[in-house]
Scaffold this motif. Structure first.
Motif: not given
Ligand SMILES: [Zn+2]
Length: 258
Positions: A75-79
Motif C-alpha cells: 500500500v505504501w509503495e502505491w502511495y
C-alpha cells in the motif's frame, strides 16, 4: 437550471442574482466545493476505472484498511508512486482562480474531496479537506501526524514504533468527525453562493452538500464537463474544462464586482 457553454452571460446574470441577496459585497459568502475534475487539467489521474490501475491492482484493492493490514508495504509503495506522480504536476488556472477569489475576500471556504494538496500549492488558505491529504501520514496508535515532502522509499515509522499510514479516508472508512462537522456548518450557515467544481456528485456525504446549501437558500453554480446528479438543482451549469471556465468566470466576476 440553465446550461451554458460560456461564462459571459452567466456573470451578468449572476450579478443580478447577487443583487437580490440582501448583503453587500463585503458580507457575501462564496464557498467552493471541488472534486477530482479540478485536478484533471493538472494531469492528476482520478484513480477510478482504468486510471486507477497500478501493477494490475486497482484502487479498490489498495485503498482500504484491510489492504493496509494485509500488506502495508504494498500500500505504501502505491502511495509513494502516487505522491511522486503528483509532485511532478502543478496546480492549474482553476486552482489559482480560487486563490484569487479568496484573496479578494469573496471566497470564504474551499471544501475539497481531493487529497492531492494542489489547492495548498496554489496558496489557498481556508481549505477543508474532507478526504484527507496524501502528503500527510498518521499514527493510529498515538495520533501523531507528519507531513511528507517527498515519496517515501520505506513505510514511514512513528517515534512510538508503530508504522504510520496515509492520512486519507479509505473505502469503507468514515470521515473525520471534526472536519465533516465543520464542512456541514460552512455549507449550512456560511454559504450564499456555492461553486461546485469537478465533482461527480456521487460520493457521500459530500454529494449532499449542494442540496443542503440549496435548501438554505444558496445560489448554486456547477462547473463540470458533463451533467451530474447535482445539475438539476444548480441555478447555472457551466460545461467545459474548469481550468478554462472557472478561471474565466472568476476573472469576469472580479472585474465587475469591484
Ligand atoms: Zn505513534
Amino acid at each position: 437550471m440553465r446550461t451554458m457553454s460560456t461564462t459571459e452571460t452567466i456573470v451578468t446574470q449572476l450579478l443580478e442574482e447577487i443583487k437580490k441577496i440582501p448583503k453587500n459585497k463585503n458580507q457575501l459568502q462564496i464557498v467552493a466545493l471541488t472534486g477530482s475534475g479540478i485536478s484533471k487539467g493538472s494531469g492528476i489521474p482520478t484513480f477510478r476505472g482504468k486510471d486507477g490501475l497500478w501493477k494490475n491492482y486497482n484502487a479498490m484493492d489498495l485503498a482500504t484498511p484491510q489492504a493496509f493490514k494485509r500488506n502495508p508495504q504494498l500500500v505504501w509503495e502505491w502511495y509513494a508512486w502516487r505522491i511522486g506522480l503528483i509532485l511532478d504536476k502543478e496546480p492549474n488556472p482553476a486552482h489559482y482562480s480560487l486563490t484569487k477569489l479568496e484573496e479578494a475576500r469573496l471566497l470564504k471556504w474551499l471544501i475539497t474531496q481531493n487529497v492531492d494538496s494542489l489547492h495548498y500549492r496554489a496558496d489557498s488558505k481556508n481549505i477543508i479537506e474532507v478526504h484527507g491529504n496524501i502528503f500527510r501520514a498518521k499514527c493510529e496508535k498515538c495520533g501523531v501526524k507528519i507531513m511528507l515532502d517527498k515519496a517515501p522509499t520505506e513505510p514511514p515509522m512513528c517515534a512510538c514504533g508503530n508504522m504510520l499510514r496515509p492520512d486519507v479516508v479509505w473505502f469503507g472508512e468514515s470521515l473525520d468527525q471534526v472536519i465533516i462537522t465543520k464542512a456541514y456548518e460552512v455549507i449550512s450557515n456560511e454559504c450564499d453562493i456555492l461553486l461546485v467544481i469537478g465533482t461527480s456528485g456521487l460520493v457521500y456525504p459530500v454529494a449532499d452538500f449542494p442540496f443542503i446549501a440549496k435548501d438554505r437558500g444558496a445560489f448554486i453554480i456547477e462547473f463540470n464537463l458533463d451533467d451530474t446528479p447535482i445539475s438539476h438543482i444548480a441555478d447555472f451549469v457551466i460545461h467545459g474544462k474548469s481550468e478554462e471556465t472557472l478561471a474565466k468566470f472568476v476573472d469576469e466576476l472580479l472585474e465587475i464586482i469591484d
